[in-house]
Write a protein that holds these residues in place. Structure first.
Motif, PDB file in Angstrom:
ATOM      1  N   UNK A   1       0.821  -1.213   0.000  1.00 44.38           N
ATOM      2  CA  UNK A   1       0.000   0.000   0.000  1.00 44.38           C
ATOM      3  C   UNK A   1       0.854   1.262   0.000  1.00 44.38           C
ATOM      4  N   UNK A   2       1.947   1.234   0.756  1.00 42.84           N
ATOM      5  CA  UNK A   2       2.805   2.416   0.869  1.00 42.84           C
ATOM      6  C   UNK A   2       3.915   2.439  -0.179  1.00 42.84           C
ATOM      7  N   UNK A   3       4.180   1.280  -0.794  1.00 44.42           N
ATOM      8  CA  UNK A   3       5.281   1.199  -1.748  1.00 44.42           C
ATOM      9  C   UNK A   3       6.633   1.180  -1.068  1.00 44.42           C
ATOM     10  N   UNK A   4       6.647   0.913   0.224  1.00 46.92           N
ATOM     11  CA  UNK A   4       7.894   0.916   1.008  1.00 46.92           C
ATOM     12  C   UNK A   4       8.012  -0.407   1.768  1.00 46.92           C
ATOM     13  N   UNK A   5       8.268  -1.463   1.035  1.00 46.17           N
ATOM     14  CA  UNK A   5       8.297  -2.800   1.619  1.00 46.17           C
ATOM     15  C   UNK A   5       9.455  -2.951   2.608  1.00 46.17           C
ATOM     16  N   UNK A   6      10.639  -2.526   2.228  1.00 48.59           N
ATOM     17  CA  UNK A   6      11.811  -2.674   3.101  1.00 48.59           C
ATOM     18  C   UNK A   6      11.632  -1.892   4.398  1.00 48.59           C
ATOM     19  N   UNK A   7      11.140  -0.657   4.298  1.00 49.02           N
ATOM     20  CA  UNK A   7      10.930   0.163   5.493  1.00 49.02           C
ATOM     21  C   UNK A   7       9.850  -0.460   6.380  1.00 49.02           C
ATOM     22  N   UNK A   8       8.825  -1.038   5.754  1.00 48.73           N
ATOM     23  CA  UNK A   8       7.746  -1.663   6.520  1.00 48.73           C
ATOM     24  C   UNK A   8       8.282  -2.772   7.409  1.00 48.73           C
ATOM     25  N   UNK A   9       9.142  -3.623   6.848  1.00 48.04           N
ATOM     26  CA  UNK A   9       9.715  -4.713   7.643  1.00 48.04           C
ATOM     27  C   UNK A   9      10.663  -4.172   8.710  1.00 48.04           C
TER      28      UNK A   9
ATOM     29  N   UNK B   1      -7.240  -2.093  11.700  1.00 50.36           N
ATOM     30  CA  UNK B   1      -6.734  -0.928  12.433  1.00 50.36           C
ATOM     31  C   UNK B   1      -5.224  -0.844  12.327  1.00 50.36           C
ATOM     32  N   UNK B   2      -4.557  -1.991  12.480  1.00 53.28           N
ATOM     33  CA  UNK B   2      -3.098  -2.015  12.429  1.00 53.28           C
ATOM     34  C   UNK B   2      -2.578  -1.602  11.055  1.00 53.28           C
ATOM     35  N   UNK B   3      -3.247  -2.062   9.996  1.00 54.26           N
ATOM     36  CA  UNK B   3      -2.807  -1.729   8.640  1.00 54.26           C
ATOM     37  C   UNK B   3      -2.863  -0.221   8.416  1.00 54.26           C
ATOM     38  N   UNK B   4      -3.959   0.419   8.851  1.00 52.64           N
ATOM     39  CA  UNK B   4      -4.084   1.874   8.698  1.00 52.64           C
ATOM     40  C   UNK B   4      -3.038   2.601   9.529  1.00 52.64           C
TER      41      UNK B   4
ATOM     42  N   UNK C   1       0.544   4.717   8.279  1.00 50.72           N
ATOM     43  CA  UNK C   1       0.888   6.084   8.667  1.00 50.72           C
ATOM     44  C   UNK C   1       2.245   6.120   9.353  1.00 50.72           C
ATOM     45  N   UNK C   2       2.538   5.061  10.137  1.00 53.35           N
ATOM     46  CA  UNK C   2       3.832   4.989  10.830  1.00 53.35           C
ATOM     47  C   UNK C   2       4.979   4.880   9.839  1.00 53.35           C
ATOM     48  N   UNK C   3       4.790   4.054   8.804  1.00 50.37           N
ATOM     49  CA  UNK C   3       5.829   3.885   7.786  1.00 50.37           C
ATOM     50  C   UNK C   3       6.065   5.199   7.043  1.00 50.37           C
ATOM     51  N   UNK C   4       4.989   5.880   6.707  1.00 48.86           N
ATOM     52  CA  UNK C   4       5.121   7.169   6.020  1.00 48.86           C
ATOM     53  C   UNK C   4       5.784   8.206   6.927  1.00 48.86           C
ATOM     54  N   UNK C   5       5.468   8.154   8.234  1.00 45.09           N
ATOM     55  CA  UNK C   5       6.085   9.084   9.187  1.00 45.09           C
ATOM     56  C   UNK C   5       7.572   8.805   9.343  1.00 45.09           C
ATOM     57  N   UNK C   6       7.940   7.531   9.284  1.00 48.73           N
ATOM     58  CA  UNK C   6       9.357   7.173   9.387  1.00 48.73           C
ATOM     59  C   UNK C   6      10.152   7.762   8.223  1.00 48.73           C
ATOM     60  N   UNK C   7       9.520   7.837   7.050  1.00 48.94           N
ATOM     61  CA  UNK C   7      10.184   8.426   5.888  1.00 48.94           C
ATOM     62  C   UNK C   7      10.453   9.905   6.102  1.00 48.94           C
ATOM     63  N   UNK C   8       9.652  10.518   6.979  1.00 47.02           N
ATOM     64  CA  UNK C   8       9.831  11.946   7.274  1.00 47.02           C
ATOM     65  C   UNK C   8      10.868  12.147   8.370  1.00 47.02           C
ATOM     66  N   UNK C   9      10.720  11.394   9.472  1.00 48.40           N
ATOM     67  CA  UNK C   9      11.603  11.590  10.628  1.00 48.40           C
ATOM     68  C   UNK C   9      12.949  10.883  10.465  1.00 48.40           C
ATOM     69  N   UNK C  10      12.949   9.734   9.723  1.00 47.72           N
ATOM     70  CA  UNK C  10      14.174   8.973   9.469  1.00 47.72           C
ATOM     71  C   UNK C  10      14.932   8.631  10.760  1.00 47.72           C
TER      72      UNK C  10
ATOM     73  N   UNK D   1      -3.887  10.285  15.314  1.00 46.42           N
ATOM     74  CA  UNK D   1      -3.764   9.341  14.200  1.00 46.42           C
ATOM     75  C   UNK D   1      -4.250   7.955  14.613  1.00 46.42           C
ATOM     76  N   UNK D   2      -3.922   7.560  15.839  1.00 44.90           N
ATOM     77  CA  UNK D   2      -4.348   6.258  16.336  1.00 44.90           C
ATOM     78  C   UNK D   2      -5.881   6.180  16.406  1.00 44.90           C
ATOM     79  N   UNK D   3      -6.499   7.233  16.923  1.00 47.69           N
ATOM     80  CA  UNK D   3      -7.958   7.249  17.036  1.00 47.69           C
ATOM     81  C   UNK D   3      -8.625   7.158  15.670  1.00 47.69           C
ATOM     82  N   UNK D   4      -8.057   7.864  14.683  1.00 47.13           N
ATOM     83  CA  UNK D   4      -8.637   7.871  13.340  1.00 47.13           C
ATOM     84  C   UNK D   4      -8.421   6.536  12.616  1.00 47.13           C
ATOM     85  N   UNK D   5      -7.447   5.771  13.061  1.00 45.00           N
ATOM     86  CA  UNK D   5      -7.109   4.509  12.387  1.00 45.00           C
ATOM     87  C   UNK D   5      -7.971   3.343  12.855  1.00 45.00           C
TER      88      UNK D   5
END
Length: 267
Positions: free
Chosen positions: A31-39, A100-103, A107-116, A133-137
């Motif tokens: 979904x995010x296109x970031x398989x390596x970061x996801x793992x 819930x976890x997938x949503x 967002x966590x994976x995308x945030x990691x790309x920002x904060x690194x 973000x957790x509540x919305x997920x």
């Protein structure tokens, strides 16, 4: 029930929730296109299960030693039944939490790309924005996802059966080895050391059949040869196989323990 056993049951519950959620990492990667970061990010969550596992084993072993000392080792079967039951409940809860976890994890994976940075990501997770973000997920499993279990198209039956077998073996392996030690306290060390041998067959099944198949589907989705719906259907079947495997482990517990005890006597 001793406090140590209650702690073991709680840890088992947590371990199987995390283990079930691990199957959704590939979905998030696609979904995010970031398989390596996801793992990489999920390894943070898996630390919980690994830590729980290291605490669980000595607590359970000590309880068994005390039962053997007072001559009540044979009555320890109910504890192993409860451990397997909590494995099933944990897997079911993990499956319910997957949407819930997938949503949230996306967002966590995308945030990691920002904060690194993992520490910065953890600080963000506990911030006001992270809590929002957790509540919305939070979301419920969709009925159509459950209905996918009625369709076996594009999911080889061999993979489904092997997955159930692998999950049942991995669930019952250590527990059966410990119970075998209760049945024959004189050989409990040998029985305990046979647990990795039993679990090794599960690892072989997963490594040779299950993981390559899901990896192939992941590549097919990236190349556009397989839809995300078909891939999600595969993950649903695998998670359902985990749940069935933990249930099947209840039936295998006593026979597996007797086989392990026999092997311990033979060698």
């Amino acid at each position: 029930m001793p406090v140590a056993i209650v702690i073991v049951l709680i840890l088992t519950f947590v371990i199987y929730i995390v283990s079930t959620l691990s199957y959704s990492v590939r979905i998030v990667g696609i979904k995010t296109g970031r398989i390596a970061i996801s793992f990489a990010v999920f390894n943070i969550f898996s630390l919980i299960a690994r830590t729980a596992n290291t605490i669980q084993a000595p607590l359970l072993s000590k309880s068994i030693e005390e039962s053997i000392r007072v001559g009540r080792a044979g009555e320890f079967l109910y504890v192993f039944r409860w451990i397997l039951a909590l494995s099933t409940i944990g897997a079911i809860v993990g499956a319910i939490l997957m949407p819930t976890f997938i949503k949230l994890f996306s967002k966590t994976v995308n945030s990691f790309s920002v904060y690194k940075s993992v520490p910065k990501l953890l600080v963000h997770s506990f911030s006001k924005a992270g809590i929002e973000q957790f509540k919305k997920s939070i979301s419920k499993p969709k009925r159509e996802n459950i209905s996918q279990l009625k369709s076996l198209r594009r999911i080889p039956k061999k993979i489904i059966i092997l997955n159930i077998m692998a999950c049942s073996i991995s669930t019952v392996g250590v527990v059966a080895a410990l119970y075998a030690g209760c049945l024959n306290p004189d050989l409990r060390t040998t029985c305990s050391n046979l647990a990795p041998v039993i679990n090794g067959s599960s690892t072989i099944l997963i490594t040779i059949f299950i993981d390559p198949y899901t990896s192939m589907l992941t590549d097919d989705v990236i190349r556009g040869e397989c839809s995300e719906l078909q891939f999600s259907r595969c993950i649903i079947f695998i998670v359902f196989g985990l749940i069935l495997g933990t249930i099947l482990a209840q039936l295998l517990l006593v026979p597996a323990a007797m086989i392990i005890e026999s092997i311990a006597k033979f060698i």
